[in-house]
Design a protein around this motif. Structure first.
Motif, PDB file in Angstrom:
ATOM      1  N   UNK A 184       0.824  -1.203   0.000  1.00 26.30           N
ATOM      2  CA  UNK A 184       0.000   0.000   0.000  1.00 26.30           C
ATOM      3  C   UNK A 184       0.858   1.253   0.000  1.00 26.30           C
ATOM      4  N   UNK A 185       0.427   2.251  -0.765  1.00 23.19           N
ATOM      5  CA  UNK A 185       1.002   3.585  -0.715  1.00 23.19           C
ATOM      6  C   UNK A 185       0.009   4.444   0.058  1.00 23.19           C
ATOM      7  N   UNK A 186       0.447   5.051   1.166  1.00 27.39           N
ATOM      8  CA  UNK A 186      -0.470   5.740   2.073  1.00 27.39           C
ATOM      9  C   UNK A 186       0.128   7.073   2.499  1.00 27.39           C
ATOM     10  N   UNK A 210       3.764  -0.114   2.243  1.00 25.18           N
ATOM     11  CA  UNK A 210       3.605  -0.680   3.573  1.00 25.18           C
ATOM     12  C   UNK A 210       2.325  -1.497   3.599  1.00 25.18           C
ATOM     13  N   UNK A 211       2.208  -2.369   4.573  1.00 25.68           N
ATOM     14  CA  UNK A 211       0.977  -3.137   4.747  1.00 25.68           C
ATOM     15  C   UNK A 211       0.081  -2.454   5.757  1.00 25.68           C
ATOM     16  N   UNK A 212      -0.449  -1.289   5.402  1.00 23.05           N
ATOM     17  CA  UNK A 212      -1.147  -0.455   6.376  1.00 23.05           C
ATOM     18  C   UNK A 212      -2.629  -0.739   6.495  1.00 23.05           C
ATOM     19  N   UNK A 213      -3.182  -1.641   5.682  1.00 24.47           N
ATOM     20  CA  UNK A 213      -4.618  -1.859   5.723  1.00 24.47           C
ATOM     21  C   UNK A 213      -5.355  -0.571   5.409  1.00 24.47           C
ATOM     22  N   UNK A 214      -6.423  -0.246   6.175  1.00 21.35           N
ATOM     23  CA  UNK A 214      -7.199   0.962   5.941  1.00 21.35           C
ATOM     24  C   UNK A 214      -6.961   2.023   7.017  1.00 21.35           C
ATOM     25  N   UNK A 215      -5.904   1.884   7.794  1.00 25.97           N
ATOM     26  CA  UNK A 215      -5.705   2.794   8.921  1.00 25.97           C
ATOM     27  C   UNK A 215      -5.226   4.171   8.493  1.00 25.97           C
TER      28      UNK A 215
END
Length: 419
Positions: free
Chosen positions: A111-113, A129-134
């Motif tokens: 993920x790009x966040x 990163x593996x940030x999910x939806x946070x």
């Protein structure tokens, strides 16, 4: 992301070096080490640090938009232009705002966040990163005066040394929604599990639910968009029957926060919900009493923030609200407190009076000296700390539009309070 705390090298354990990482570069005098080498754009007075693998554009992999407009269910591929820039479009739904991330190769662990939650387009870009939806970007049409159906063009550029993301409102609108949203209700009478609501046959645009009070004659409830617990609609103050209390959301909240419905045991009650042009209205009626209606926050504000800490006994009911001193900067909020005779105070920031939505430092520290985490349930020892003389006024500045979380929360210690 991970970095060496001495030299700022990004992800030092994955650089291919054998054995322990050794610092080999010094930044230009007076340069900050608060960001990693992938985000640092200044010069080095000794040595240099090459971009890590996570800062290099992906080879032959597509980049996708992933967001709330279809309940986080599909990936929408962005177009890659000849100059390497990626372009996609986001359509605002009925609530007038949408959240999104970027995903590499349809892999949610890539993920790009943004560096902060519900970020504006000037926030620092991090990942993969593996940030999910946070951590998500938030396009808020209400701040722009945009109506549901408005199209925003999203542009993402992945350079050799940095990433950037921006969006702009297009002149056209799409009236037909590609995704049909539904609304559910959850409450004490459902065990706080979502139950379907139905479109009203007599009230255009309304969603309805017919229920029955239990033996106590008291129930609590709130609503969810698409049954998503991160998109709840609820009152600012819990257990309210006061129609002056505004509606907030859709967004996360305490699991059992909601409106209170009061009547005779086993009485029938009806709940109605309207969403139109970014505004929300809720109407509750218990037979044979008249209906009570609530409305969402007026203006461009979508959330409220409260300052809670040792100066008010950590009581949420005594917490002070943040206010905006400059209408031209809607993301800038300010609140104040006074230092007690202990000469030391601690505080956190609460979102919409939810104990499960706390902004706090990564480690106990003074404001402006550490990363901001949340909103999330917080450990009790993760507070910002301020010292001063008894009676000194402290102004806490919360800049939700800050470029990164290091500068989101700062403070100014001012004059003494005169008795």
């Amino acid at each position: 992301g991970p970095m060496c705390w001495r030299c700022g090298a990004a992800d030092p354990m994955s650089t291919g070096e054998e054995g322990k990482h050794s610092c080999s570069a010094i930044r230009k005098e007076y340069s900050s080490y608060k960001c990693c080498s992938d985000c640092y754009v200044g010069e080095y007075q000794y040595g240099n640090i090459a971009p890590s693998d996570r800062c290099k554009p992906p080879d032959n992999k597509s980049i996708f938009l992933f967001g709330s407009w279809d309940s986080w269910s599909n990936f929408e591929e962005m177009r890659q232009l000849l100059d390497g820039e990626y372009v996609g479009e986001v359509r605002l739904g009925e609530t007038g705002f949408e959240q999104f991330q970027l995903i590499i190769g349809a892999d949610e662990e890539q993920s790009i966040v943004p560096a902060v939650s519900n970020a504006a387009q000037d926030a620092r870009v991090v990942g993969p990163v593996g940030a999910g939806q946070s951590q998500c970007w938030l396009i808020d049409g209400r701040a722009d005066g945009a109506l549901p159906g408005t199209i925003y063009e999203v542009r993402f550029r992945w350079g050799e040394m940095s990433k950037s993301l921006s969006w702009r409102r297009l002149a056209r609108r799409q009236r037909m929604a590609p995704h049909e949203w539904t609304w559910t209700i959850a409450g004490s009478f459902t065990g706080w599990q979502p139950e379907e609501m139905h479109r009203s046959s007599s009230k255009p645009g309304a969603w309805e639910f017919l229920g029955q009070l239990g033996v106590s004659g008291v129930e609590k409830l709130h609503f969810m968009r698409d049954g998503d617990p991160t998109q709840r609609v609820y009152p600012l103050r819990d257990s309210t029957v006061d129609p002056c209390v505004p509606i907030v959301g859709p967004g996360p909240c305490d699991n059992e926060k909601g409106w209170e419905v009061i009547g005779n045991p086993h009485s029938l009650f009806q709940a109605r919900l309207w969403v139109k042009d970014c505004a929300i209205m809720v109407e509750l009626k218990v037979e044979p009493n008249p209906a009570i209606a609530w409305r969402s926050l007026a203006g461009t504000a979508r959330d409220t923030y409260q300052l809670v800490g040792s100066f008010c006994g950590w009581s949420l009911s005594s917490a002070t609200d943040f206010t905006n001193p400059d209408p031209s900067r809607p993301g800038l909020l300010v609140s104040t407190f006074y230092i007690s005779e202990t000469c030391r105070e601690e505080f956190q920031i609460v979102v919409n009076r939810n104990v499960s939505q706390i902004l706090h430092p990564a480690l106990p520290s003074a404001p402006g000296r550490g990363f901001v985490l949340g909103p999330e349930p917080s450990e009790t020892n993760l507070h910002w700390q301020v010292s001063g003389l008894p009676g000194q006024r402290v102004e806490v500045i919360f800049d939700h539009a800050a470029e990164d979380s290091l500068s989101m929360v700062t403070c100014r210690v001012g004059e003494l309070m005169l008795e």
